[in-house]
Design a protein around this motif. Sequence first.
Motif, PDB file in Angstrom:
ATOM      1  N   GLU A 344       0.833  -1.202   0.000  1.00 36.74           N
ATOM      2  CA  GLU A 344       0.000   0.000   0.000  1.00 36.74           C
ATOM      3  C   GLU A 344       0.872   1.257   0.000  1.00 36.74           C
ATOM      4  O   GLU A 344       0.606   2.215  -0.729  1.00 36.74           O
ATOM      5  N   THR A 345       1.921   1.242   0.807  1.00 33.99           N
ATOM      6  CA  THR A 345       2.819   2.399   0.863  1.00 33.99           C
ATOM      7  C   THR A 345       3.443   2.652  -0.508  1.00 33.99           C
ATOM      8  O   THR A 345       3.490   3.796  -0.979  1.00 33.99           O
ATOM      9  N   ALA A 346       3.896   1.590  -1.169  1.00 27.85           N
ATOM     10  CA  ALA A 346       4.524   1.757  -2.489  1.00 27.85           C
ATOM     11  C   ALA A 346       3.527   2.367  -3.474  1.00 27.85           C
ATOM     12  O   ALA A 346       3.867   3.283  -4.231  1.00 27.85           O
ATOM     13  N   LEU A 347       2.294   1.896  -3.435  1.00 27.21           N
ATOM     14  CA  LEU A 347       1.281   2.407  -4.373  1.00 27.21           C
ATOM     15  C   LEU A 347       1.020   3.889  -4.117  1.00 27.21           C
ATOM     16  O   LEU A 347       0.938   4.694  -5.044  1.00 27.21           O
ATOM     17  N   MET A 348       0.902   4.222  -2.839  1.00 30.27           N
ATOM     18  CA  MET A 348       0.617   5.612  -2.487  1.00 30.27           C
ATOM     19  C   MET A 348       1.807   6.509  -2.856  1.00 30.27           C
ATOM     20  O   MET A 348       1.634   7.640  -3.273  1.00 30.27           O
ATOM     21  N   ASP A 349       3.028   5.981  -2.676  1.00 27.91           N
ATOM     22  CA  ASP A 349       4.230   6.765  -3.009  1.00 27.91           C
ATOM     23  C   ASP A 349       4.223   7.163  -4.485  1.00 27.91           C
ATOM     24  O   ASP A 349       4.571   8.278  -4.841  1.00 27.91           O
ATOM     25  N   VAL A 350       3.829   6.219  -5.339  1.00 24.22           N
ATOM     26  CA  VAL A 350       3.919   6.470  -6.780  1.00 24.22           C
ATOM     27  C   VAL A 350       2.754   7.334  -7.266  1.00 24.22           C
ATOM     28  O   VAL A 350       2.921   8.224  -8.094  1.00 24.22           O
ATOM     29  N   GLY A 351       1.569   7.093  -6.729  1.00 20.40           N
ATOM     30  CA  GLY A 351       0.390   7.887  -7.124  1.00 20.40           C
ATOM     31  C   GLY A 351      -0.242   7.357  -8.409  1.00 20.40           C
ATOM     32  O   GLY A 351       0.232   6.387  -9.006  1.00 20.40           O
ATOM     33  N   GLY A 352      -1.316   7.999  -8.814  1.00 22.76           N
ATOM     34  CA  GLY A 352      -2.008   7.601 -10.046  1.00 22.76           C
ATOM     35  C   GLY A 352      -2.997   6.466  -9.841  1.00 22.76           C
ATOM     36  O   GLY A 352      -3.737   6.091 -10.748  1.00 22.76           O
ATOM     37  N   THR A 353      -3.009   5.886  -8.613  1.00 24.33           N
ATOM     38  CA  THR A 353      -3.911   4.765  -8.361  1.00 24.33           C
ATOM     39  C   THR A 353      -4.889   5.133  -7.254  1.00 24.33           C
ATOM     40  O   THR A 353      -4.694   6.106  -6.529  1.00 24.33           O
ATOM     41  N   SER A 354      -5.928   4.302  -7.121  1.00 25.51           N
ATOM     42  CA  SER A 354      -6.865   4.476  -6.006  1.00 25.51           C
ATOM     43  C   SER A 354      -6.392   3.558  -4.879  1.00 25.51           C
ATOM     44  O   SER A 354      -5.499   2.742  -5.095  1.00 25.51           O
ATOM     45  N   PRO A 355      -7.000   3.645  -3.686  1.00 24.54           N
ATOM     46  CA  PRO A 355      -6.539   2.768  -2.603  1.00 24.54           C
ATOM     47  C   PRO A 355      -7.051   1.329  -2.725  1.00 24.54           C
ATOM     48  O   PRO A 355      -6.924   0.560  -1.793  1.00 24.54           O
ATOM     49  N   TYR A 356      -7.639   0.966  -3.853  1.00 23.80           N
ATOM     50  CA  TYR A 356      -8.158  -0.397  -3.997  1.00 23.80           C
ATOM     51  C   TYR A 356      -7.139  -1.264  -4.703  1.00 23.80           C
ATOM     52  O   TYR A 356      -6.801  -1.027  -5.862  1.00 23.80           O
ATOM     53  N   TYR A 357      -6.656  -2.261  -3.993  1.00 32.05           N
ATOM     54  CA  TYR A 357      -5.659  -3.158  -4.590  1.00 32.05           C
ATOM     55  C   TYR A 357      -5.854  -4.569  -4.054  1.00 32.05           C
ATOM     56  O   TYR A 357      -6.460  -4.760  -2.991  1.00 32.05           O
ATOM     57  N   LEU A 358      -5.365  -5.540  -4.809  1.00 33.52           N
ATOM     58  CA  LEU A 358      -5.412  -6.937  -4.382  1.00 33.52           C
ATOM     59  C   LEU A 358      -4.064  -7.569  -4.698  1.00 33.52           C
ATOM     60  O   LEU A 358      -3.504  -7.337  -5.773  1.00 33.52           O
TER      61      LEU A 358
END
Length: 433
Positions: A344-358
Motif C-alpha cells: 500500500e505504501t509503495a502504491l501511495m508513493d507512486v500515485g495515479g492509483t486508487s486505494p483499492y488493490y489486491l
Amino acid sequence: MNYWNKQMECMETAERRKLQSERLRDVVRRVYDNVPAYRRKMDEKGISPDDISGIDDITKLPFTLKTDLRDNYPFGMFAKPVSELARIHASSGTTGKQTVVGYTSGDLDIWAECVARGLVSCGVTSESMIHVAYGYGLFTGGLGLHDGAEKLGCAVVPASSGNTARQVTLIEDFQPDAICCTPSYALFLAEELRKKGRTPDDISLKVGIFGAEPWSEAMRVDLEKNLGIKACDIYGLSEIMGPGVACECEYRNGMHIQEDHFIVEVIDPVTEKPVAPGESGELVFTTITKEGFPLIRYRTRDISRIIYEKCECGRTTARLVKPSGRSDDMLIIRGVNVFPSQVETALMDVGGTSPYYLIYVDRIDNHDVMEVQVEMNESFFSDKISDINTLESAIKARLASLLGLSVKVKLVEPGTLPRFEGKAKHVVDSRKI
Ligand code: DLL
C-alpha cells in the motif's frame, strides 16, 4: 484542552504504575482462582499469585494465545459464570471457531468509558452527531462505538454497515459531524459522495474515527482531502475489549493506550523476550480491570511499537504507533517477508492509483509469483490512458526497492476490484504448500 477522565489520562507515570501493579495483582489472583486453564498454566510454570507483587513481575506470567481461547470454546476462559454476564461478542478468524468474549455490566461500563475518552481526544463532543457505520452484532465495532458515543452524550445514528446508498442518504439528510467505520469503507463512502458531485465543502462531517484494520498515512491524507475531515485512528481487539483500547488525540502521533485498564508489552515474536523500549515487535496486552473475561499477556500478533514520552496534548499514557500489520498477515514470497501495508505504501508513493488493490500470490513450478492488481484513479484513467505501461513500471520499480522483490503489477479500471463494508481483504494466496 478536553479530556474525558483527566485524572486517569494525565496521571503521573509512577502513580499509574502503582495502580497497574495493584490491579495486576488482583487480576492474577482472580484468574488463578476462577479459570482452570490459567491455574494449570501457572502451576506448570511454577508461579502462584503470590509471586506477582507488581508490574515488573509480569514477565513471569505465561502468555495466552488465540489457541487457548479456541481450546476453551466457548466460555471456558471466562472468570464469571454466564449468569453474571451482560453481553457476549465474538470475532471470526481465518480458521476454525469464533473467538468468544463476555462482559459483565461493569466491563461494558469501562468499555464505554474507554471509547468515550478516545472520542473526546479526537474532538468529538456531547454536542456531536455521530454516524456509526461499523457493523452491529457480534462484531465489537458497532456496539462498542455506539455505547461510548452515547456515554459521551452524542446523538448516535446506529447505521451499522452495508447499504451504501442508504448511508449516503443518512449522511446528507442528518448532517452528522462525526463518522466511524473502517478506513477502507470511509474511502468507499467518499467515492460515492464524489460520484454524486459532492465536494468536501458540501459534506457535514468534521471528524472520522477509523480503525479495525491497518491503514497508512497516505490513506489518511486521502480521507481528509476527500471528506474534508480530520481522520483519527482507533485501535482495539475483541479479546482485549473491542475498539477503544487505544485512540489518537488531536496531535495524531500515536494512539493513547488506556493504561489504567490495559498493560502493554512489546515482544520479539520469535524469542518471546521484550524488545528495547520504543522498538517494534508483537503487542501483548493484559487486561487489569475486566471481570467477565480477563486476559493475561495475550499475544495479539499485531506488529507495532510504543512511544513512551508525554504527548503534547497533556496525556501521559503510552502511545501505540499505527500497527504495520500482523505477524500472521505476513506473506513470505521467495523467502522475503512482505506485509500488505508495504504494498500500500509503495502504491501511495507512486500515485495515479486508487486505494483499492489486491495481492495475488501463487506457486508456479515451485516458484512463488506475486501480482499486485490496483485500480487507476479516475483522473489518471481519463487523462493518461496511454501511460499505463509507464505507471505499471514505476510501481514495479518502487515495489522492488521497498520489498527487495520483483512482482507483477497490473493496472485495472476504476471500480473493478471488490469493495468491503467491514474490514478490507487485500490478499488472495492460492499456493498449495
Ligand atoms: O477490529 C475492534 C475494533 C473495532 C477496533 C472498531 C477499532 C474500531 P477484531 O475484529 O477482534 O476487533 O480485530 C482486531 O484488528 O488485532 C488488529 O489486527 C486489527 N486492528 C484493529 N484496529 C486497528 C487499527 C476490532 N487501528 C484486529 N490499525 C487487531 C490497525 C487494527 N489494525
